[in-house]
Design a protein around this motif. Structure first.
Motif, mmCIF file in Angstrom:
data_model
loop_
_atom_site.group_PDB
_atom_site.id
_atom_site.type_symbol
_atom_site.label_atom_id
_atom_site.label_comp_id
_atom_site.label_asym_id
_atom_site.label_seq_id
_atom_site.Cartn_x
_atom_site.Cartn_y
_atom_site.Cartn_z
ATOM 1 N N HIS A 119 5.389 5.550 -5.449
ATOM 2 C CA HIS A 119 5.413 5.587 -6.917
ATOM 3 C C HIS A 119 4.731 6.821 -7.505
ATOM 4 C CE1 HIS A 119 7.321 1.733 -7.531
ATOM 5 N NE2 HIS A 119 6.534 1.216 -6.620
ATOM 6 N N THR A 120 4.072 7.628 -6.659
ATOM 7 C CA THR A 120 3.516 8.874 -7.189
ATOM 8 C C THR A 120 4.380 10.076 -6.778
ATOM 9 O OG1 THR A 120 1.952 8.883 -5.334
ATOM 10 C CG2 THR A 120 1.127 8.127 -7.437
ATOM 11 N N CYS A 160 -1.699 8.738 -13.025
ATOM 12 C CA CYS A 160 -0.707 9.102 -12.004
ATOM 13 C C CYS A 160 0.516 8.201 -12.043
ATOM 14 C CB CYS A 160 -1.328 9.167 -10.615
ATOM 15 S SG CYS A 160 -1.926 7.623 -10.001
ATOM 16 N N TYR A 211 -2.316 4.880 2.526
ATOM 17 C CA TYR A 211 -1.028 4.521 1.967
ATOM 18 C C TYR A 211 0.158 4.831 2.866
ATOM 19 C CZ TYR A 211 -1.052 9.389 0.199
ATOM 20 O OH TYR A 211 -1.124 10.739 0.064
ATOM 21 N N ARG A 221 9.004 -0.084 -13.595
ATOM 22 C CA ARG A 221 8.694 1.005 -14.524
ATOM 23 C C ARG A 221 7.574 0.609 -15.479
ATOM 24 N NH1 ARG A 221 11.460 1.996 -19.101
ATOM 25 N NH2 ARG A 221 13.103 0.626 -18.352
ATOM 26 N N LYS A 222 7.613 -0.640 -15.944
ATOM 27 C CA LYS A 222 6.693 -1.026 -17.015
ATOM 28 C C LYS A 222 5.538 -1.916 -16.567
ATOM 29 C CE LYS A 222 8.344 0.868 -20.770
ATOM 30 N NZ LYS A 222 7.513 1.885 -21.443
ATOM 31 N N ASP A 248 0.812 -1.221 0.000
ATOM 32 C CA ASP A 248 0.000 0.000 0.000
ATOM 33 C C ASP A 248 0.843 1.268 0.000
ATOM 34 O OD1 ASP A 248 -2.300 -1.365 -0.156
ATOM 35 O OD2 ASP A 248 -2.892 -1.119 1.937
ATOM 36 N N GLU A 249 2.004 1.237 0.689
ATOM 37 C CA GLU A 249 2.855 2.428 0.699
ATOM 38 C C GLU A 249 3.365 2.765 -0.697
ATOM 39 O OE1 GLU A 249 5.984 2.741 3.745
ATOM 40 O OE2 GLU A 249 4.796 1.279 4.852
ATOM 41 N N GLY A 250 3.332 1.779 -1.583
ATOM 42 C CA GLY A 250 3.735 1.999 -2.968
ATOM 43 C C GLY A 250 2.899 3.088 -3.635
ATOM 44 N N TYR A 251 1.649 3.231 -3.191
ATOM 45 C CA TYR A 251 0.784 4.273 -3.753
ATOM 46 C C TYR A 251 1.403 5.647 -3.534
ATOM 47 C CZ TYR A 251 -3.138 1.274 -4.857
ATOM 48 O OH TYR A 251 -3.931 0.338 -5.428
ATOM 49 N N LEU A 252 2.062 5.793 -2.384
ATOM 50 C CA LEU A 252 2.730 7.057 -2.094
ATOM 51 C C LEU A 252 4.066 7.140 -2.847
ATOM 52 C CD1 LEU A 252 3.068 9.658 -0.447
ATOM 53 C CD2 LEU A 252 3.971 8.262 1.404
ATOM 54 N N TYR A 310 7.248 17.764 -2.832
ATOM 55 C CA TYR A 310 6.374 18.554 -3.705
ATOM 56 C C TYR A 310 6.556 20.041 -3.410
ATOM 57 C CZ TYR A 310 3.982 14.087 -4.411
ATOM 58 O OH TYR A 310 3.683 12.778 -4.705
ATOM 59 N N LEU A 331 0.798 4.783 -11.799
ATOM 60 C CA LEU A 331 0.836 3.527 -11.045
ATOM 61 C C LEU A 331 0.586 2.325 -11.946
ATOM 62 C CD1 LEU A 331 -1.020 4.450 -7.730
ATOM 63 C CD2 LEU A 331 1.398 3.980 -8.046
ATOM 64 N N LEU A 332 0.108 2.586 -13.168
ATOM 65 C CA LEU A 332 -0.112 1.515 -14.137
ATOM 66 C C LEU A 332 0.399 1.992 -15.481
ATOM 67 C CD1 LEU A 332 -3.786 0.212 -13.655
ATOM 68 C CD2 LEU A 332 -1.683 -1.057 -13.221
ATOM 69 N N GLN A 333 0.857 1.038 -16.296
ATOM 70 C CA GLN A 333 1.262 1.372 -17.660
ATOM 71 C C GLN A 333 0.166 0.906 -18.617
ATOM 72 O OE1 GLN A 333 4.081 2.936 -18.676
ATOM 73 N NE2 GLN A 333 4.478 3.288 -16.511
ATOM 74 N N LEU A 351 4.354 -2.362 -13.207
ATOM 75 C CA LEU A 351 3.828 -2.140 -11.865
ATOM 76 C C LEU A 351 2.318 -2.359 -11.845
ATOM 77 C CD1 LEU A 351 4.746 -1.145 -9.042
ATOM 78 C CD2 LEU A 351 3.953 1.106 -9.730
ATOM 79 N N ASN A 352 1.831 -3.132 -10.885
ATOM 80 C CA ASN A 352 0.390 -3.346 -10.752
ATOM 81 C C ASN A 352 0.067 -3.584 -9.293
ATOM 82 O OD1 ASN A 352 -2.282 -3.882 -11.093
ATOM 83 N ND2 ASN A 352 -1.978 -5.920 -11.973
ATOM 84 N N LEU A 353 -0.061 -2.489 -8.527
ATOM 85 C CA LEU A 353 -0.350 -2.610 -7.098
ATOM 86 C C LEU A 353 -1.753 -3.162 -6.939
ATOM 87 C CD1 LEU A 353 1.131 0.804 -5.953
ATOM 88 C CD2 LEU A 353 2.214 -1.426 -5.887
ATOM 89 N N GLU A 354 -1.973 -3.904 -5.862
ATOM 90 C CA GLU A 354 -3.286 -4.523 -5.579
ATOM 91 C C GLU A 354 -4.384 -3.477 -5.640
ATOM 92 O OE1 GLU A 354 -4.073 -7.949 -3.765
ATOM 93 O OE2 GLU A 354 -2.648 -8.293 -5.397
ATOM 94 N N LYS A 414 4.234 13.738 -12.326
ATOM 95 C CA LYS A 414 3.947 13.391 -10.928
ATOM 96 C C LYS A 414 4.070 14.609 -10.020
ATOM 97 C CE LYS A 414 5.111 8.561 -11.517
ATOM 98 N NZ LYS A 414 5.984 7.420 -11.177
ATOM 99 N N GLU A 422 12.308 8.913 -10.264
ATOM 100 C CA GLU A 422 12.401 7.798 -11.203
ATOM 101 C C GLU A 422 12.423 6.480 -10.423
ATOM 102 O OE1 GLU A 422 12.404 8.096 -14.396
ATOM 103 O OE2 GLU A 422 13.162 10.087 -14.910
ATOM 104 N N PRO A 424 8.498 11.867 -13.716
ATOM 105 C CA PRO A 424 8.664 12.745 -12.555
ATOM 106 C C PRO A 424 7.987 14.113 -12.724
ATOM 107 C CG PRO A 424 10.698 11.608 -12.971
ATOM 108 C CD PRO A 424 9.759 11.221 -14.084
#
Lengths: 121, 264, 241
Positions: free
Chosen positions: B88-89, C52, C85, B258-259, B82-86, C103, C54-56, B261-264, C74, B93, C71
């Motif tokens: 990866h946004t 955002c 999160y 990078r290509k 879940d922390e990935g939501y933070l 940010y 999180l998906l490609q 990624l698919n978080l739950e 984002k 890079e 970046p």
């Protein structure tokens, strides 16, 4: 007075009407300052762009003067306010006559109803 | 931005190890007295020394287990949970995210090794005179600094570097395994374990086929060398080998984050 | 500054055999509040996650402010996910530090003021906060940024109507007016009056994208009523498979 909206028409039109009523009732007195767009929008719980559009219509109707940046005030022109009040009164009467005509009553009957109602009041 | 990522990773690392490192050193100090000071012929003295040694060994083991679990968790929960939501946004890079986790994990393990070595030094019997002797030894060494000393020093540095690089390879293999496991929609943890075993299998097959092919390059480098020179050359070859593995694992992990990624 | 804030071209996303988005084309301008409307499973979250980063996407392209997702995009997107999160050991103030670090558009003073008005004590540990309070903290983090694009994924699902009003009020009073807010939801009646535009997403495809005013003018009914009609019909069609 709370802001209420019906489903059948655009929200900005309903906002313009309710702002007009507030001006005619003296809630926003002639020459008085209108709240800022953002504040009005948050009071009514609507999008600022929608409120902006409603206020633009109010300006077009002559009820509000000023600019977005400097702030808007209610017009001091009594004639404009009176005209707006009369227009609303006529619209109310027209709506009432429409209902009566659907019930099969004519103009004569309508006058009788009005006189009776005034007598009771 | 990379520096800022490091700041947060290191901060959470120190939170985790603020207790266990000092505890290991403190227990080593206790053992210094129980091992050297207590009357070992008495039952009480023997039992106390035994128990305190047991606790010390337990905490050293715990330290390395915690270091490993910490490295795995920081990656799995931080980037794939879940922390990935933070994470990866954030405007960074993917390689920076992986790099920060990796650097932090390697430093954590290295510091744990340092703490372990220090604690052993604390336990062994020493006195003030011993320290003076040690100090004089160093004084002599720095007073007679020559090519031989430099070489020996370099040899130590190479050993250290090899250790750090192989830590990195180990963690990156774990990262890659977790990233591959994450590609599955179900049983991601189980698939990560399977992936880890699979990577091992693939790499050992690959190494057994590739490395003999490298012989023509490697043998001339080592052939005819002896003693110090053989040591240095084989160290650098080992370091290079680990670096190549690290690069492969890093690239694989980066590609997935990078290509794919698919978080739950 | 690029003219369109968001441009999606022929965007398709497949997960294994399932197609979540089918050739979505979408353009969003600046300075408006847009509703991304559709029932559960229609692809709302997938679209937001692609925006955002999180998906490609499987096929197609996304541009935000003229640039591919990375970046830069984002740094101008403020994203409210449909879940918590953050690590439990943190305090809200730790998160403010983190956001201020990463940010440039994060306004710490504004965040503290929002906490005060929402009744949140920012020095409390997140661990000790109720679910509702944590959601408020997350809303504060997202709205205290002066972002170009706010992506709010189901911000009013799972809360009572009073809390919905409250959340919408917070969004309305705090968003950056030059920026665009994209709110995904299936609860349209609550949100309709704050929207400029509505985007209907049905089985991964956009079936309608228009201003709320012109939908009401043309259809003589609310967006909510239109939505119910369209997606009730979908249920009948679904029965035929």
């Amino acid at each position: 007075m709370d802001w209420t909206f019906t489903d059948d028409r655009p929200i900005w039109q309903q906002l313009t009407e309710q702002l007009t009523v507030r001006i005619l009732k003296g809630e926003y007195p002639p020459g008085g300052r209108l709240p800022a767009v953002r504040e009005l929008a948050s009071q009514a719980g609507v999008n600022p762009n929608t409120m902006q559009r409603a206020l633009a219509q109010l300006e077009a109707d002559g009820l509000a003067v000023g600019s977005r940046t400097a702030g808007r005030t209610v017009t001091e022109d009594a004639a404009v306010i009176e005209a707006a009040a009369k227009a609303r009164a006529r619209a109310a009467v027209a709506a009432c006559l429409e209902v009566l005509s659907q019930l099969g009553y004519g103009a004569e009957d309508a006058l009788v109803f009005v006189k009776e109602e005034l007598h009771h009041a | 931005m990379f520096g800022k990522l490091l700041k947060y990773d290191f901060r959470s690392m120190f939170k985790q190890f603020a207790f266990i490192w000092p505890a290991a050193l403190a227990l080593a100090l206790v053992n210094h007295f129980t091992v050297n000071g207590l009357d070992s012929t008495s039952t009480v003295g023997e039992t106390t020394a035994g128990v305190s040694m047991l606790v010390y060994v337990a905490i050293l083991m715990a330290m390395f287990i915690v270091a490993l679990v910490f490295a795995i968790q920081r990656f799995y929960k931080g980037l794939l949970g879940d922390e990935g939501y933070l994470m990866h946004t954030l405007p960074v890079e993917p390689w920076q995210l992986i790099g920060a986790k990796l650097l932090c994990a390697v430093v954590t393990t290295f510091l744990s090794v340092v703490v372990a070595i220090l604690s052993v030094l604390v336990i062994v019997p020493w006195s003030l005179e011993d320290l003076q002797v040690l100090f004089k030894g160093f004084q002599y060494l720095f007073g007679h600094w020559d090519l031989e000393v430099t070489r020996a020093f370099l040899g130590l540095l190479e050993l250290l570097l090899l250790m750090l690089v192989s830590f990195a390879t180990g963690f990156l293999q774990l990262y890659l395994a977790m990233s591959v496991g994450h590609l599955f929609n179900k049983n991601r943890v189980a698939m990560s374990v399977v992936a880890f075993i699979a990577i091992n299998a693939v790499m050992s097959t690959l190494l057994s086929t590739v490395v003999p092919g490298l012989d023509p390059i490697i043998w001339p480098l080592l052939n005819g060398q002896s003693g110090q020179s053989l040591y240095h050359r084989s160290m650098w070859l080992a370091i290079a080998g680990e670096l190549v593995l690290s690069a492969i694992y890093f690239a694989g992990t980066e590609f997935i984050l990078r290509k794919k990624l698919n978080l739950e | 500054m690029h003219e369109q804030l968001v441009t999606c071209t022929a965007l398709t996303k497949r997960y294994g055999g399932k197609t979540a988005l089918k050739g979505v084309n979408l353009e969003l301008g600046r300075g408006r509040i847009v509703g991304l409307l559709g029932p559960n499973g229609s692809g709302k979250t997938t679209l937001i996650k692609i925006l955002c980063g999180l998906l490609q996407p499987t096929e197609g392209a996304v541009l935000v402010d003229g640039q591919g997702v990375g970046p830069y995009t984002k740094s101008i997107i403020s994203y409210l996910p449909d879940r918590m999160y953050f690590a439990d050991w943190m305090r809200a103030t730790d998160l403010f530090d983190l956001f201020a670090d990463f940010y440039q558009d994060f306004d710490r003073t504004k965040a503290m003021n929002m906490c005060a008005s929402l009744g949140v004590t920012p020095s409390d540990r997140l661990k000790s906060m109720s679910k509702g309070t944590k959601e408020k903290v997350q809303l504060v983090l997202v709205m205290a940024r002066k972002a170009q694009l706010y992506l709010l994924d189901e911000p009013i699902a799972g809360v009572d109507p009073a809390a919905r009003e409250f959340i919408l009020g917070t969004i309305l009073t705090n968003y950056n007016e030059e920026g665009t807010v994209l709110i995904s939801t299936h609860l349209i009646s609550d949100i309709e009056k704050v929207l400029d535009e509505a985007v209907f997403l049905k089985e991964g495809q956009i079936t309608l994208h228009d201003t709320v005013d012109s939908i009401r003018e043309r259809e003589g009914k609310s967006v909510d009523a239109l939505f119910r009609e369209i997606f009730r019909a979908q249920n009948y069609e679904g029965g035929a498979f």
